[in-house]
Design a protein around this motif. Sequence first.
Motif: not given
Length: 110
Positions: A85-89, A91-92, A96-98
């Motif tokens: 859930l943290l990984n999905v959050w 990406f959404m 992650n880009e920051q």
Amino acid sequence: MPPPVTPSAAPGPVPNHLAWAIVSTVVAFCLCCVVGAIPGVVAIVYSAQVNKKLNLGDTQGALQASANAKTWCWVTTGLAIFGLLLNVWGFMTGANEQYMMMLQQMQAAQ
């Protein structure tokens, strides 16, 4: 005269949950790093104890180890789901880009 009937050592098969422990540990490690792997290793240790205790005739110990393994498997599975859930959050929301941009800036400053 027929031989005396002896009761079985175990009331039924005692699950060791070893496959669940290994799979949940690997998945939790991939999604949560070390935080997910620690309870997974505990689950694997308890899972490995089940068959050993059954072979020694310690049915109660095997049942207790099985129950402990199941509990730690659930903890590890919960951490894996939380990590997912943290990984999905991430990406959404673009977090992650920051994070990657911040790492690139730190590397460029060195």
